[in-house]
Write a protein that holds these residues in place. Structure first.
Motif, PDB file in Angstrom:
ATOM      1  N   ARG A  20       0.714  -1.230   0.028  1.00  0.00           N
ATOM      2  CA  ARG A  20       0.131   0.150   0.092  1.00  0.00           C
ATOM      3  C   ARG A  20       0.921   1.132   0.024  1.00  0.00           C
ATOM      4  O   ARG A  20       0.442   2.341  -0.698  1.00  0.00           O
ATOM      5  N   ALA A  21       1.902   1.452   0.753  1.00  0.00           N
ATOM      6  CA  ALA A  21       2.827   2.342   0.843  1.00  0.00           C
ATOM      7  C   ALA A  21       3.427   2.784  -0.649  1.00  0.00           C
ATOM      8  O   ALA A  21       3.600   3.615  -1.184  1.00  0.00           O
ATOM      9  N   ALA A  68      -3.760  -1.482   7.646  1.00  0.00           N
ATOM     10  CA  ALA A  68      -3.750  -1.834   6.294  1.00  0.00           C
ATOM     11  C   ALA A  68      -5.100  -2.311   5.998  1.00  0.00           C
ATOM     12  O   ALA A  68      -5.657  -2.171   5.010  1.00  0.00           O
ATOM     13  N   LEU A  69      -5.392  -3.556   6.813  1.00  0.00           N
ATOM     14  CA  LEU A  69      -6.318  -4.320   6.614  1.00  0.00           C
ATOM     15  C   LEU A  69      -7.939  -3.492   6.592  1.00  0.00           C
ATOM     16  O   LEU A  69      -9.042  -3.601   6.083  1.00  0.00           O
ATOM     17  N   ALA A  70      -7.746  -2.391   7.724  1.00  0.00           N
ATOM     18  CA  ALA A  70      -9.023  -1.939   7.913  1.00  0.00           C
ATOM     19  C   ALA A  70      -9.399  -0.506   6.744  1.00  0.00           C
ATOM     20  O   ALA A  70     -10.311  -0.055   6.917  1.00  0.00           O
ATOM     21  N   SER A  71      -8.472  -0.200   5.975  1.00  0.00           N
ATOM     22  CA  SER A  71      -8.565   1.032   5.131  1.00  0.00           C
ATOM     23  C   SER A  71      -8.327   0.355   3.716  1.00  0.00           C
ATOM     24  O   SER A  71      -7.283   0.436   3.297  1.00  0.00           O
ATOM     25  N   PRO A  72      -9.408   0.076   2.700  1.00  0.00           N
ATOM     26  CA  PRO A  72      -9.384  -0.218   1.394  1.00  0.00           C
ATOM     27  C   PRO A  72      -8.697   0.711   0.747  1.00  0.00           C
ATOM     28  O   PRO A  72      -9.085   1.978   0.879  1.00  0.00           O
ATOM     29  N   LEU A  73      -7.920   0.417  -0.416  1.00  0.00           N
ATOM     30  CA  LEU A  73      -7.557   1.500  -1.364  1.00  0.00           C
ATOM     31  C   LEU A  73      -8.374   1.679  -2.390  1.00  0.00           C
ATOM     32  O   LEU A  73      -9.509   0.825  -2.616  1.00  0.00           O
ATOM     33  N   ASP A  74      -8.421   2.621  -3.233  1.00  0.00           N
ATOM     34  CA  ASP A  74      -9.276   3.221  -4.369  1.00  0.00           C
ATOM     35  C   ASP A  74      -9.030   2.114  -5.659  1.00  0.00           C
ATOM     36  O   ASP A  74      -8.017   1.229  -5.377  1.00  0.00           O
ATOM     37  N   SER A  75      -9.704   1.923  -6.634  1.00  0.00           N
ATOM     38  CA  SER A  75      -9.463   0.983  -7.705  1.00  0.00           C
ATOM     39  C   SER A  75      -8.045   1.013  -8.159  1.00  0.00           C
ATOM     40  O   SER A  75      -7.548   0.197  -8.425  1.00  0.00           O
ATOM     41  N   GLN A 120      -5.021  -1.750  -7.885  1.00  0.00           N
ATOM     42  CA  GLN A 120      -4.705  -2.424  -9.144  1.00  0.00           C
ATOM     43  C   GLN A 120      -3.289  -2.263  -8.953  1.00  0.00           C
ATOM     44  O   GLN A 120      -2.452  -3.438  -9.582  1.00  0.00           O
ATOM     45  N   MET A 121      -2.819  -1.452  -8.397  1.00  0.00           N
ATOM     46  CA  MET A 121      -1.277  -1.238  -8.322  1.00  0.00           C
ATOM     47  C   MET A 121      -0.560  -2.188  -7.467  1.00  0.00           C
ATOM     48  O   MET A 121       0.344  -2.936  -7.483  1.00  0.00           O
ATOM     49  N   VAL A 122      -1.313  -2.446  -6.478  1.00  0.00           N
ATOM     50  CA  VAL A 122      -1.054  -3.355  -5.138  1.00  0.00           C
ATOM     51  C   VAL A 122      -1.083  -4.825  -6.058  1.00  0.00           C
ATOM     52  O   VAL A 122      -0.011  -5.581  -5.843  1.00  0.00           O
TER      53      VAL A 122
END
Length: 345
Positions: free
Chosen positions: A252-253, A272-279, A283-285
């Motif tokens: 995520r970083a 990290a588990l509690a805060s989803p990333l945007d789309s 995709q980058m992850v």
């Protein structure tokens, strides 16, 4: 080619939520001691500036501290960002380190600044330093300055002036060039120096770049044959679930870094588990995760062997990027220690 490549470590000295730089450095000193005990070949410290999540800003200082705490493993920089430093200063620092830990010092040199333009300007504000255009000459200067005979300067009045890095080491440190494009590979080949492609940062084009280095290599007295290895981000745990969870904070970083979002201290696994990333971040992850070494011990060790065979190297340098659970001690990084222990078998 051996099916069990040598293992080495690259450390960015990560700083996580609630942790001080002192605690992060203490955890890295414990990690290098454990790597020494486990038989890792070398342990390098990176150079980055003005990044809250990274405490690796002064490789020579950390190398000295690590060398004093270990007895066998090679210690070095991955790397010193040469545009930030005067070549004579770098040569003298690493000559001194070699004198303190004979036969155990590596000097990895990079061409990038290791920070943003403002901090780069601050690093160069006190006087002339190595600019990018003069990088090849400054690499030559450093290697010459660390030799017993030193370098010879011709002054404007025609006189010749001898310069040597002091204190003089019995033998010079091993100089490596680092890069994530073909520039440093071509220069390393021209100068007859070892080369490392920063696969942990950017894996694009690694086969072509290594081929350029090997095919264009000019033998030198110190290195008659081309010498290279690869780097890879690694998280190894007893279970696949734990490995995936510990990998998430750094994935995520890196996604935030590449999308220009603010960077703070590294998240805990729970954050990290509690805060989803945007789309886009998600995709980058997913894209990065496919290039990282994440999993259980047997599969991870097998993948290290496959990587070494695929790229024809006898050494793999892992970047232990395992995150930390909230309840784990601030002075320790159990996930990173676990990664090194399980990879070593």
């Amino acid at each position: 080619m051996t099916t069990s490549p040598h293992l080495s470590v690259l450390d960015l000295v990560p700083v996580r939520t609630g942790q001080s730089s002192a605690q992060a450095l203490a955890s890295s000193m414990a990690l290098v001691q454990r790597a020494d005990e486990l038989g890792y070949r070398r342990y390098w410290f990176a150079e980055h500036h003005n990044m809250p999540a990274v405490a690796a800003s002064t490789p020579p200082v950390m190398i000295a501290a690590a060398a004093a705490r270990t007895s066998r493993i090679r210690i070095g920089s991955g790397g010193v960002m040469l545009p930030n430093h005067a070549p004579l200063v770098v040569a003298e620092q690493f000559a001194a380190l070699e004198a303190l830990a004979p036969g155990r010092i590596d000097l990895g040199l990079g061409r990038a600044p290791g920070s943003d333009p403002v901090v780069t300007a601050l690093l160069r504000s006190s006087g002339p330093t190595s600019d990018v255009e003069r990088f090849p000459q400054h690499v030559r200067d450093i290697t010459a300055l660390m030799q017993p005979d030193g370098a010879r300067l011709r002054l404007t009045d025609g006189q010749v002036y001898d310069v040597r890095a002091t204190p003089a080491a019995t033998a010079p440190p091993t100089v490596w060039l680092l890069g994530s494009s073909d520039y440093s590979a071509r220069l390393a080949a021209e100068l007859g120096l070892p080369y490392v492609f920063a696969n942990h940062f950017s894996g694009a084009g690694i086969d072509q770049v290594l081929a350029l280095y090997r095919d264009g290599y000019t033998p030198s007295e110190a290195h008659p044959e081309p010498r290279t290895f690869l780097t890879v981000n690694a998280v190894v745990a007893p279970t696949a679930t734990e490995a995936e969870e510990r990998a998430l904070p750094q994935l995520r970083a890196m996604a935030r870094l590449r999308t220009g979002k603010p960077m703070g201290r590294s998240e805990t696994v729970e954050e990290a588990l509690a805060s989803p990333l945007d789309s886009l971040g998600g995709q980058m992850v997913a894209d990065m995760r496919s290039r990282w070494l994440i999993g259980e011990p047997d599969e991870a060790r097998a993948e290290v062997a496959r990587l070494a065979a695929r790229h024809d190297v006898d050494e793999v340098m892992v970047v232990p990027v395992a995150g930390t659970y909230a309840g784990e001690p601030l002075e320790e990084t159990p996930g990173r220690v676990q990664t090194l222990e399980l990879l070593a078998g």
